[in-house]
Scaffold this active site. Structure first.
Site, PDB file in Angstrom:
ATOM      1  N   HIS A   1       0.801  -1.223   0.000  1.00  0.00           N
ATOM      2  CA  HIS A   1       0.000   0.000   0.000  1.00  0.00           C
ATOM      3  C   HIS A   1       0.835   1.274   0.000  1.00  0.00           C
ATOM      4  O   HIS A   1       0.289   2.366  -0.132  1.00  0.00           O
ATOM      5  CB  HIS A   1      -0.941   0.022   1.215  1.00  0.00           C
ATOM      6  CG  HIS A   1      -0.223   0.322   2.495  1.00  0.00           C
ATOM      7  ND1 HIS A   1       0.425  -0.653   3.214  1.00  0.00           N
ATOM      8  CD2 HIS A   1      -0.020   1.482   3.162  1.00  0.00           C
ATOM      9  CE1 HIS A   1       0.973  -0.109   4.280  1.00  0.00           C
ATOM     10  NE2 HIS A   1       0.728   1.190   4.279  1.00  0.00           N
TER      11      HIS A   1
HETATM   12  C1  UD1 Z   1      -2.435   4.943   6.085  1.00  0.00           C
HETATM   13  C2  UD1 Z   1      -1.217   5.453   6.853  1.00  0.00           C
HETATM   14  C3  UD1 Z   1      -0.097   4.427   6.781  1.00  0.00           C
HETATM   15  C4  UD1 Z   1      -0.572   3.043   7.175  1.00  0.00           C
HETATM   16  C5  UD1 Z   1      -1.768   2.682   6.293  1.00  0.00           C
HETATM   17  C6  UD1 Z   1      -2.302   1.294   6.591  1.00  0.00           C
HETATM   18  C7  UD1 Z   1      -0.814   7.882   6.897  1.00  0.00           C
HETATM   19  C8  UD1 Z   1       0.028   8.965   6.350  1.00  0.00           C
HETATM   20  N1  UD1 Z   1      -0.723   6.698   6.298  1.00  0.00           N
HETATM   21  O1  UD1 Z   1      -2.072   4.916   4.727  1.00  0.00           O
HETATM   22  O2  UD1 Z   1       0.934   4.838   7.659  1.00  0.00           O
HETATM   23  O3  UD1 Z   1       0.468   2.112   7.011  1.00  0.00           O
HETATM   24  O4  UD1 Z   1      -2.798   3.651   6.530  1.00  0.00           O
HETATM   25  O5  UD1 Z   1      -3.475   1.028   5.912  1.00  0.00           O
HETATM   26  O6  UD1 Z   1      -1.520   8.095   7.848  1.00  0.00           O
HETATM   27  N2  UD1 Z   1      -9.284   4.569   1.675  1.00  0.00           N
HETATM   28  C9  UD1 Z   1     -10.471   3.875   1.483  1.00  0.00           C
HETATM   29  N3  UD1 Z   1     -11.042   3.326   2.590  1.00  0.00           N
HETATM   30  C10 UD1 Z   1     -10.514   3.440   3.831  1.00  0.00           C
HETATM   31  C11 UD1 Z   1      -9.315   4.160   3.984  1.00  0.00           C
HETATM   32  C12 UD1 Z   1      -8.706   4.716   2.899  1.00  0.00           C
HETATM   33  O7  UD1 Z   1     -10.980   3.751   0.392  1.00  0.00           O
HETATM   34  O8  UD1 Z   1     -11.113   2.920   4.790  1.00  0.00           O
HETATM   35  C13 UD1 Z   1      -8.629   5.186   0.525  1.00  0.00           C
HETATM   36  C14 UD1 Z   1      -8.559   6.703   0.650  1.00  0.00           C
HETATM   37  O9  UD1 Z   1      -9.635   7.310   0.070  1.00  0.00           O
HETATM   38  C15 UD1 Z   1      -7.262   7.047  -0.031  1.00  0.00           C
HETATM   39  C16 UD1 Z   1      -6.422   5.806   0.125  1.00  0.00           C
HETATM   40  O10 UD1 Z   1      -7.284   4.738   0.499  1.00  0.00           O
HETATM   41  O11 UD1 Z   1      -7.447   7.271  -1.390  1.00  0.00           O
HETATM   42  C17 UD1 Z   1      -5.337   6.022   1.135  1.00  0.00           C
HETATM   43  O12 UD1 Z   1      -5.842   6.231   2.446  1.00  0.00           O
HETATM   44  P1  UD1 Z   1      -5.022   7.072   3.547  1.00  0.00           P
HETATM   45  O13 UD1 Z   1      -5.694   6.961   4.875  1.00  0.00           O
HETATM   46  O14 UD1 Z   1      -4.746   8.418   3.021  1.00  0.00           O
HETATM   47  O15 UD1 Z   1      -3.617   6.397   3.608  1.00  0.00           O
HETATM   48  P2  UD1 Z   1      -3.180   4.896   3.588  1.00  0.00           P
HETATM   49  O16 UD1 Z   1      -2.507   4.655   2.296  1.00  0.00           O
HETATM   50  O17 UD1 Z   1      -4.294   3.972   3.987  1.00  0.00           O
END
Ligand code: UD1
Length: 379
Positions: free
Chosen positions: A221
């Site tokens: 991820h």
């Molecule tokens: C976040 C953390 C990372 C952790 C990871 C584990 C930060 C900077 N990053 O990264 O340290 O290792 O979580 O999962 O805090 N999304 C969904 N559904 C969800 C959550 C996210 O669709 O329940 C999508 C969001 O819309 C976004 C992408 O996934 O486009 C990334 O989500 P985000 O929370 O920004 O960061 P992660 O990559 O999950």
């Protein structure tokens, strides 16, 4: 004991946080002096990224939900600060516990260390004590948002609970006063031990026609691996080559799935029968797959630790790790994308990996934290 009750906020935000707060929540719940409140920022909000974990880890519904959701780093961090400040002013907790290194960790730390309660005789002074669980980890790579989150959180927190000696050393090197640093161990191992029976009861691999110790597990991820189209394409092609040697199970993170779809790459993997593509799994089924696999390919932080503890070979697709103890004492290896087929071959031809005994990775970290809070409020 003759303590007055203290109100503790446990901050839960994103998937890697839930297995860190669960053992502590269960331990604090037994203490009469602690009124423990779970605050969910809503950084992760999908059922399978959040709610399913609460269920697996026997956590109640969060007491407070900030409902923040996705956004750019500044938007997400800022929104959590705005919403959490309101909660702080209304609830006036005595202590705020933040875990890990996600955007909500830094946001709640900033809000809690800058808030001023307007009660002149508040039991803990003008603001809550802030404690960081999993303090001191450093990748020394400031292009990682998590590294910035760790640096700021540690520099502001009042209590720093570290998992391993490198954490203590990093903090001391940064000039942090030694009396703030308390080595408590690795809280994720507490979750693993607390739920071991439930985890071992399952045989999730059977649902995909696979056998114990005859498949590899993939999680990806990190923006550095999945955001750039050509890199992700190469990675998909290499995973297909590996799947020709050993079947793979790949629960796909939402960020990665979005990119695989946008770049037209999902079919590269989909058309390949030996890669089982799944939605993200909750804690117990995922850990069951970890327990029974023969190797893991990942870019996650926590999985490096879980595999080290369990003695399972782990290839981490990163150029650095904030968890060096998993390399020195565990089963983890850093791996360039271009080397993964070669390294998988080596693991498959020489599948001996021993579990590692790392000090304080013993399932008793939550108890040590409770002791440390007692000592603090008692003095
Ligand atoms: C976040 C953390 C990372 C952790 C990871 C584990 C930060 C900077 N990053 O990264 O340290 O290792 O979580 O999962 O805090 N999304 C969904 N559904 C969800 C959550 C996210 O669709 O329940 C999508 C969001 O819309 C976004 C992408 O996934 O486009 C990334 O989500 P985000 O929370 O920004 O960061 P992660 O990559 O999950």
């Amino acid at each position: 004991m003759n303590f007055k009750t203290i109100t503790i906020h446990l901050i839960a935000a994103a998937r890697p946080n839930f297995m860190k707060i669960a053992p502590l929540y269960h331990a604090l719940k037994k203490e009469k002096w602690a009124d423990t409140i779970i605050v969910h920022t809503g950084q992760h909000y999908d059922l399978n990224m959040s709610d399913a974990f609460f269920k697996d880890l026997n956590l109640p519904e969060p007491d407070i939900h900030l409902g923040v959701g996705s956004g750019t780093h500044a938007e997400q961090t800022g929104q959590v600060m705005i919403e959490y400040e309101k909660v702080l002013l209304e609830h006036r907790p005595d202590m705020v516990i933040v875990v890990g290194d996600v955007n909500s960790t830094i946001a709640c730390t900033l809000a809690a260390t800058k808030v001023t309660y307007d009660l002149p005789h508040h039991s803990r002074g003008l603001r809550p004590l802030v404690a960081h669980l999993e303090a001191g980890l450093r990748s020394f790579d400031r292009t990682m948002p998590e590294e910035i989150n760790r640096l700021v959180t540690d520099s502001l927190s009042d209590i720093l609970w570290t998992p391993s000696p490198d954490g203590d050393e990093n903090l001391k090197r940064e000039g942090i006063s030694e009396d703030k640093i308390i080595r408590v161990g690795n809280i994720m191992i507490d979750s693993l031990e607390m739920f071991r029976e439930k985890i071992e009861k399952k045989a999730v691999y059977k649902e995909f026609g696979l056998k114990k110790h005859e498949y590899g597990l993939i999680t990806l991820h990190r923006p550095s691996n999945v955001d750039e189209q050509n890199k992700l394409k190469t990675l998909c092609q290499l995973l297909c080559r590996i799947a020709g040697k050993i079947p793979l199970i790949f629960p796909i993170h939402p960020r990665t799935r979005k990119n695989l779809i946008n770049y037209g790459l999902i079919n590269v993997l989909n058309g390949f029968g030996k890669i089982v593509l799944l939605e993200p799994l909750s804690y117990v089924p995922f850990m069951n797959l970890v327990f029974n696999c023969s190797l893991v390919i990942t870019d996650s932080g926590g999985i490096q630790e879980e595999t080290s503890y369990l003695g399972i070979p782990c290839l981490t697709l990163r150029s650095n790790t904030e968890r060096p103890v998993t390399i020195i004492q565990g089963t983890n290896q850093l791996c360039e994308i271009s080397d993964i087929v070669m390294k998988v071959d080596k693991i498959l031809s020489n599948n001996i990996c021993l579990g590692s005994q790392i000090e304080f990775w013993d399932g008793k970290t939550a108890a040590r934290i409770v002791e440390s809070i007692e000592a603090r409020i008692n003095c």
